[in-house]
Motif scaffolding. Sequence first.
Motif, PDB file in Angstrom:
ATOM      1  N   GLN A   1     -27.876  30.844   4.191  1.00 54.75           N
ATOM      2  CA  GLN A   1     -28.977  29.931   3.915  1.00 54.75           C
ATOM      3  C   GLN A   1     -29.475  30.170   2.495  1.00 54.75           C
ATOM      4  O   GLN A   1     -29.469  31.303   2.006  1.00 54.75           O
ATOM      5  CB  GLN A   1     -30.133  30.153   4.903  1.00 54.75           C
ATOM      6  CG  GLN A   1     -29.726  30.200   6.363  1.00 54.75           C
ATOM      7  CD  GLN A   1     -29.365  28.840   6.913  1.00 54.75           C
ATOM      8  OE1 GLN A   1     -29.847  27.816   6.422  1.00 54.75           O
ATOM      9  NE2 GLN A   1     -28.529  28.818   7.943  1.00 54.75           N
ATOM     10  N   LEU A   2     -29.927  29.113   1.846  1.00 54.19           N
ATOM     11  CA  LEU A   2     -30.419  29.197   0.474  1.00 54.19           C
ATOM     12  C   LEU A   2     -31.775  28.528   0.371  1.00 54.19           C
ATOM     13  O   LEU A   2     -31.960  27.404   0.850  1.00 54.19           O
ATOM     14  CB  LEU A   2     -29.426  28.509  -0.468  1.00 54.19           C
ATOM     15  CG  LEU A   2     -29.806  28.399  -1.951  1.00 54.19           C
ATOM     16  CD1 LEU A   2     -29.831  29.781  -2.607  1.00 54.19           C
ATOM     17  CD2 LEU A   2     -28.828  27.490  -2.679  1.00 54.19           C
ATOM     18  N   LEU A   3     -32.739  29.213  -0.221  1.00 56.55           N
ATOM     19  CA  LEU A   3     -34.050  28.646  -0.532  1.00 56.55           C
ATOM     20  C   LEU A   3     -34.189  28.608  -2.048  1.00 56.55           C
ATOM     21  O   LEU A   3     -33.957  29.617  -2.716  1.00 56.55           O
ATOM     22  CB  LEU A   3     -35.182  29.485   0.066  1.00 56.55           C
ATOM     23  CG  LEU A   3     -35.291  29.562   1.594  1.00 56.55           C
ATOM     24  CD1 LEU A   3     -36.432  30.495   1.990  1.00 56.55           C
ATOM     25  CD2 LEU A   3     -35.515  28.180   2.186  1.00 56.55           C
ATOM     26  N   VAL A   4     -34.553  27.457  -2.584  1.00 51.68           N
ATOM     27  CA  VAL A   4     -34.715  27.315  -4.029  1.00 51.68           C
ATOM     28  C   VAL A   4     -36.107  26.777  -4.311  1.00 51.68           C
ATOM     29  O   VAL A   4     -36.486  25.709  -3.816  1.00 51.68           O
ATOM     30  CB  VAL A   4     -33.653  26.361  -4.624  1.00 51.68           C
ATOM     31  CG1 VAL A   4     -33.787  26.310  -6.143  1.00 51.68           C
ATOM     32  CG2 VAL A   4     -32.243  26.804  -4.238  1.00 51.68           C
ATOM     33  N   ASP A   5     -36.886  27.518  -5.089  1.00 56.35           N
ATOM     34  CA  ASP A   5     -38.212  27.079  -5.513  1.00 56.35           C
ATOM     35  C   ASP A   5     -38.095  26.481  -6.908  1.00 56.35           C
ATOM     36  O   ASP A   5     -37.628  27.151  -7.845  1.00 56.35           O
ATOM     37  CB  ASP A   5     -39.194  28.254  -5.545  1.00 56.35           C
ATOM     38  CG  ASP A   5     -39.561  28.739  -4.152  1.00 56.35           C
ATOM     39  OD1 ASP A   5     -39.278  28.015  -3.178  1.00 56.35           O
ATOM     40  OD2 ASP A   5     -40.120  29.843  -4.031  1.00 56.35           O
ATOM     41  N   VAL A   6     -38.515  25.240  -7.051  1.00 57.56           N
ATOM     42  CA  VAL A   6     -38.416  24.539  -8.331  1.00 57.56           C
ATOM     43  C   VAL A   6     -39.794  24.053  -8.752  1.00 57.56           C
ATOM     44  O   VAL A   6     -40.508  23.424  -7.964  1.00 57.56           O
ATOM     45  CB  VAL A   6     -37.445  23.339  -8.228  1.00 57.56           C
ATOM     46  CG1 VAL A   6     -37.275  22.679  -9.598  1.00 57.56           C
ATOM     47  CG2 VAL A   6     -36.092  23.780  -7.676  1.00 57.56           C
ATOM     48  N   VAL A   7     -40.160  24.356  -9.994  1.00 53.91           N
ATOM     49  CA  VAL A   7     -41.419  23.857 -10.538  1.00 53.91           C
ATOM     50  C   VAL A   7     -41.178  22.427 -11.007  1.00 53.91           C
ATOM     51  O   VAL A   7     -40.465  22.186 -11.978  1.00 53.91           O
ATOM     52  CB  VAL A   7     -41.904  24.723 -11.714  1.00 53.91           C
ATOM     53  CG1 VAL A   7     -43.227  24.169 -12.267  1.00 53.91           C
ATOM     54  CG2 VAL A   7     -42.076  26.170 -11.275  1.00 53.91           C
ATOM     55  N   THR A   8     -41.750  21.474 -10.290  1.00 53.89           N
ATOM     56  CA  THR A   8     -41.543  20.064 -10.587  1.00 53.89           C
ATOM     57  C   THR A   8     -42.625  19.245  -9.908  1.00 53.89           C
ATOM     58  O   THR A   8     -43.275  19.717  -8.966  1.00 53.89           O
ATOM     59  CB  THR A   8     -40.151  19.581 -10.117  1.00 53.89           C
ATOM     60  OG1 THR A   8     -39.979  18.200 -10.423  1.00 53.89           O
ATOM     61  CG2 THR A   8     -39.995  19.774  -8.606  1.00 53.89           C
TER      62      THR A   8
END
Length: 284
Positions: A172-179
């Motif tokens: 599983q992959l969690l990606v936090d993106v500032v947008t």
Amino acid sequence: MTENTGLELLITVVLGAEDDGRAREACLPLLQRVGGRIVESGDCSDEEPGCWSVTISRPADSTHTGPAALARAVRTFLRELGSLYSGQRVACEPPAAWAVIDDPELVGELVPGGERLLLEAWAAGPVLQDGAGADDVAVDTFADDPDEPAPPAPEPGIDDVDEHGRPRARLQLLVDVVTERRAGAEWPARALAARLSRQPTITGCSEHPPVVRVALDLGPSPGEPAEIVLGAVTALGGDGWSRLRVRDSSAMSRWSAAPTPRSGIAAVELNAAAPDPAQRQPAG
């Protein structure tokens, strides 16, 4: 063919099409124009009916892999497309720089039925400072060789169980993106996931301003959870990963940027867990 010099360009087109085959066919003129190969296509009808995405990959013509080179690779490609495209805003947060063309008229000139285009430049090795501007930040990044498949990535068609009938762990992959937009988070998250799996699936998306978190299932993987996560960390590369945490039949490691960037990827978390065999129905 352009020599692989350390930067990879990913050109993703979102378009209206009847099916996967028609979507790929519509992108052939663009493919012939810019070179490279189609590496992924997918159904985005959860956004709007009849919506498909097609991603083209090609090496970038650059001998550098620093932050300035990432942005320069995107601008150079936009100029290749023509003067109407060269004025697009380019964002850069290593390990990637990107530009989004959200203009159906412009994108439609490149791909029939095209609605949006995302252009990304990714470093195939560690990002080094090579004349970065004052607004560029050199940080440890996710290293990868696009010609070398990542060891932990599941092969297409891999079964959920191993040869002994035991459930495989899933990555599983969690990606936090500032947008400010959900789509602005899904693009880089999908691109990062594509470096680890040929079959990533977005399973959730939540907003925690200024961050949008995207969760992806990368599919079943061979090996123990700790082995899978360590393999994925090695494939992405870079320093700053947390110590591997192993609990029961799961493992986790996390990377985060410090300080939090103004835009772009702020954190990445990898998890691998074996499903509870008791929850699986016996094979028929």
